[in-house]
Design a protein around this motif. Sequence first.
Motif, PDB file in Angstrom:
ATOM      1  N   ALA A   1      48.185  38.563  38.135  1.00  0.00           N
ATOM      2  CA  ALA A   1      47.631  39.764  37.517  1.00  0.00           C
ATOM      3  C   ALA A   1      48.112  39.914  36.082  1.00  0.00           C
ATOM      4  O   ALA A   1      47.320  40.215  35.179  1.00  0.00           O
ATOM      5  CB  ALA A   1      48.019  40.998  38.336  1.00  0.00           C
ATOM      6  N   VAL A   2      49.394  39.688  35.847  1.00  0.00           N
ATOM      7  CA  VAL A   2      49.947  39.802  34.499  1.00  0.00           C
ATOM      8  C   VAL A   2      49.338  38.745  33.582  1.00  0.00           C
ATOM      9  O   VAL A   2      48.989  39.030  32.425  1.00  0.00           O
ATOM     10  CB  VAL A   2      51.482  39.667  34.529  1.00  0.00           C
ATOM     11  CG1 VAL A   2      52.044  39.525  33.115  1.00  0.00           C
ATOM     12  CG2 VAL A   2      52.106  40.879  35.208  1.00  0.00           C
ATOM     13  N   ALA A   3      49.194  37.515  34.097  1.00  0.00           N
ATOM     14  CA  ALA A   3      48.583  36.454  33.296  1.00  0.00           C
ATOM     15  C   ALA A   3      47.145  36.812  32.937  1.00  0.00           C
ATOM     16  O   ALA A   3      46.694  36.579  31.801  1.00  0.00           O
ATOM     17  CB  ALA A   3      48.626  35.133  34.066  1.00  0.00           C
ATOM     18  N   GLY A   4      46.420  37.393  33.892  1.00  0.00           N
ATOM     19  CA  GLY A   4      45.049  37.813  33.621  1.00  0.00           C
ATOM     20  C   GLY A   4      44.984  38.929  32.595  1.00  0.00           C
ATOM     21  O   GLY A   4      44.097  38.941  31.725  1.00  0.00           O
ATOM     22  N   ILE A   5      45.917  39.869  32.682  1.00  0.00           N
ATOM     23  CA  ILE A   5      45.966  40.969  31.717  1.00  0.00           C
ATOM     24  C   ILE A   5      46.199  40.434  30.305  1.00  0.00           C
ATOM     25  O   ILE A   5      45.541  40.846  29.342  1.00  0.00           O
ATOM     26  CB  ILE A   5      47.073  41.974  32.113  1.00  0.00           C
ATOM     27  CG1 ILE A   5      46.654  42.758  33.362  1.00  0.00           C
ATOM     28  CG2 ILE A   5      47.378  42.938  30.962  1.00  0.00           C
ATOM     29  CD1 ILE A   5      47.772  43.587  33.970  1.00  0.00           C
TER      30      ILE A   5
ATOM     31  N   GLY B   1      52.811  47.409  27.790  1.00  0.00           N
ATOM     32  CA  GLY B   1      52.317  48.584  28.501  1.00  0.00           C
ATOM     33  C   GLY B   1      51.251  48.230  29.524  1.00  0.00           C
ATOM     34  O   GLY B   1      51.305  48.675  30.681  1.00  0.00           O
ATOM     35  N   LEU B   2      50.287  47.418  29.125  1.00  0.00           N
ATOM     36  CA  LEU B   2      49.201  47.048  30.026  1.00  0.00           C
ATOM     37  C   LEU B   2      49.697  46.233  31.215  1.00  0.00           C
ATOM     38  O   LEU B   2      49.133  46.314  32.310  1.00  0.00           O
ATOM     39  CB  LEU B   2      48.132  46.262  29.266  1.00  0.00           C
ATOM     40  CG  LEU B   2      47.335  47.054  28.227  1.00  0.00           C
ATOM     41  CD1 LEU B   2      46.441  46.117  27.411  1.00  0.00           C
ATOM     42  CD2 LEU B   2      46.481  48.122  28.902  1.00  0.00           C
ATOM     43  N   SER B   3      50.764  45.453  31.019  1.00  0.00           N
ATOM     44  CA  SER B   3      51.296  44.630  32.110  1.00  0.00           C
ATOM     45  C   SER B   3      51.818  45.484  33.255  1.00  0.00           C
ATOM     46  O   SER B   3      51.895  45.009  34.401  1.00  0.00           O
ATOM     47  CB  SER B   3      52.407  43.715  31.584  1.00  0.00           C
ATOM     48  OG  SER B   3      51.885  42.737  30.712  1.00  0.00           O
ATOM     49  N   LEU B   4      52.180  46.721  32.977  1.00  0.00           N
ATOM     50  CA  LEU B   4      52.679  47.600  34.046  1.00  0.00           C
ATOM     51  C   LEU B   4      51.598  47.919  35.059  1.00  0.00           C
ATOM     52  O   LEU B   4      51.911  48.315  36.189  1.00  0.00           O
ATOM     53  CB  LEU B   4      53.234  48.901  33.439  1.00  0.00           C
ATOM     54  CG  LEU B   4      54.475  48.761  32.551  1.00  0.00           C
ATOM     55  CD1 LEU B   4      54.913  50.133  32.053  1.00  0.00           C
ATOM     56  CD2 LEU B   4      55.607  48.075  33.289  1.00  0.00           C
ATOM     57  N   VAL B   5      50.331  47.755  34.676  1.00  0.00           N
ATOM     58  CA  VAL B   5      49.240  48.003  35.605  1.00  0.00           C
ATOM     59  C   VAL B   5      49.304  47.036  36.793  1.00  0.00           C
ATOM     60  O   VAL B   5      48.795  47.322  37.881  1.00  0.00           O
ATOM     61  CB  VAL B   5      47.876  47.877  34.885  1.00  0.00           C
ATOM     62  CG1 VAL B   5      46.722  48.085  35.833  1.00  0.00           C
ATOM     63  CG2 VAL B   5      47.792  48.883  33.737  1.00  0.00           C
ATOM     64  N   SER B   6      49.983  45.897  36.610  1.00  0.00           N
ATOM     65  CA  SER B   6      50.103  44.918  37.695  1.00  0.00           C
ATOM     66  C   SER B   6      50.895  45.458  38.871  1.00  0.00           C
ATOM     67  O   SER B   6      50.964  44.807  39.927  1.00  0.00           O
ATOM     68  CB  SER B   6      50.764  43.634  37.170  1.00  0.00           C
ATOM     69  OG  SER B   6      52.113  43.881  36.778  1.00  0.00           O
ATOM     70  N   PHE B   7      51.509  46.628  38.725  1.00  0.00           N
ATOM     71  CA  PHE B   7      52.218  47.271  39.832  1.00  0.00           C
ATOM     72  C   PHE B   7      51.338  47.397  41.069  1.00  0.00           C
ATOM     73  O   PHE B   7      51.810  47.314  42.205  1.00  0.00           O
ATOM     74  CB  PHE B   7      52.693  48.671  39.404  1.00  0.00           C
ATOM     75  CG  PHE B   7      53.189  49.526  40.540  1.00  0.00           C
ATOM     76  CD1 PHE B   7      54.495  49.403  40.999  1.00  0.00           C
ATOM     77  CD2 PHE B   7      52.360  50.452  41.160  1.00  0.00           C
ATOM     78  CE1 PHE B   7      54.943  50.170  42.051  1.00  0.00           C
ATOM     79  CE2 PHE B   7      52.803  51.235  42.213  1.00  0.00           C
ATOM     80  CZ  PHE B   7      54.098  51.094  42.654  1.00  0.00           C
ATOM     81  N   PHE B   8      50.037  47.569  40.871  1.00  0.00           N
ATOM     82  CA  PHE B   8      49.134  47.814  41.987  1.00  0.00           C
ATOM     83  C   PHE B   8      48.770  46.530  42.739  1.00  0.00           C
ATOM     84  O   PHE B   8      48.050  46.580  43.744  1.00  0.00           O
ATOM     85  CB  PHE B   8      47.858  48.496  41.497  1.00  0.00           C
ATOM     86  CG  PHE B   8      48.095  49.891  41.004  1.00  0.00           C
ATOM     87  CD1 PHE B   8      48.365  50.921  41.887  1.00  0.00           C
ATOM     88  CD2 PHE B   8      48.110  50.160  39.648  1.00  0.00           C
ATOM     89  CE1 PHE B   8      48.601  52.204  41.430  1.00  0.00           C
ATOM     90  CE2 PHE B   8      48.323  51.452  39.172  1.00  0.00           C
ATOM     91  CZ  PHE B   8      48.581  52.472  40.081  1.00  0.00           C
TER      92      PHE B   8
END
Length: 251
Positions: free
Chosen positions: A206-210, A243-250
């Motif tokens: 997810a982080v790599a995709g972001i 900041g956007l990488s934190l969305v990977s929490f889900f």
Amino acid sequence: MNVLRGIPTALSIYTRIPVRMKLWKEGDLGRGFLFFPLAGIPVGAASLGLWCLCEYFDLPCLFTVGTLFLVPFLLVGGLHYDGFMDTEDALGSMADRDRKLEILKDSHIGAFAMIAMIRHTVFYLSFLYLWVRTTEIREMLFYSLLFVLSRAVCGISSVVLRKARKEGMLYEETERNGRGLLVSFLIWTAVTLILMGILNPGRTLAVAGIHALFLLYYRWIIYRNFGGATGDTAGYYVVMSEGLSLVSFFV
């Protein structure tokens, strides 16, 4: 070895950690940029250590979130946030390209920068709260690596994307040893993603995709508005991608 001079150089430029340099030599700036991702290690380590202390003393979650948010400011200062705010000011101005480049050099803070900073702060604190509230040591190790990855990918973009100006810190850092820098940043990225994959494979994807999606957006927006990358837009990339990488929490 001269290349190892890049380690103290990187720490002295990209962090506020006091590093003693006996004598600056020609090429130290470029050698320091080789180790740009290294500056993310003390930020991640301090964040992890601070979280452990807060957990040990059973401090409130909101206190932990607030202090974690301050760690990059304390260890890095306003280096990347300065670029982030300058870029947001220029993007919000709706001026022509030359004027936007002038705004990037302007040391004053405008309304668009303040609005963007407030937006970023609310976004970051909200998602960081979700991490801290339910996380364990393994997840915080993952979080600490985000600071290394953002700088490694930022380094790749700084090398491969054209520059808006043939002057300035970013141009000077990348013009002499572009291939060596690219190899270095690719290695940093690969090693960091491997470590993250060991901790949480799904979240790593997810982080790599972001990063991949934001890198495409970043290229489009800086080419359209500035004609290429600058040191300020590099700071914008670091702040936004973290900041956007934190969305990977889900995931």
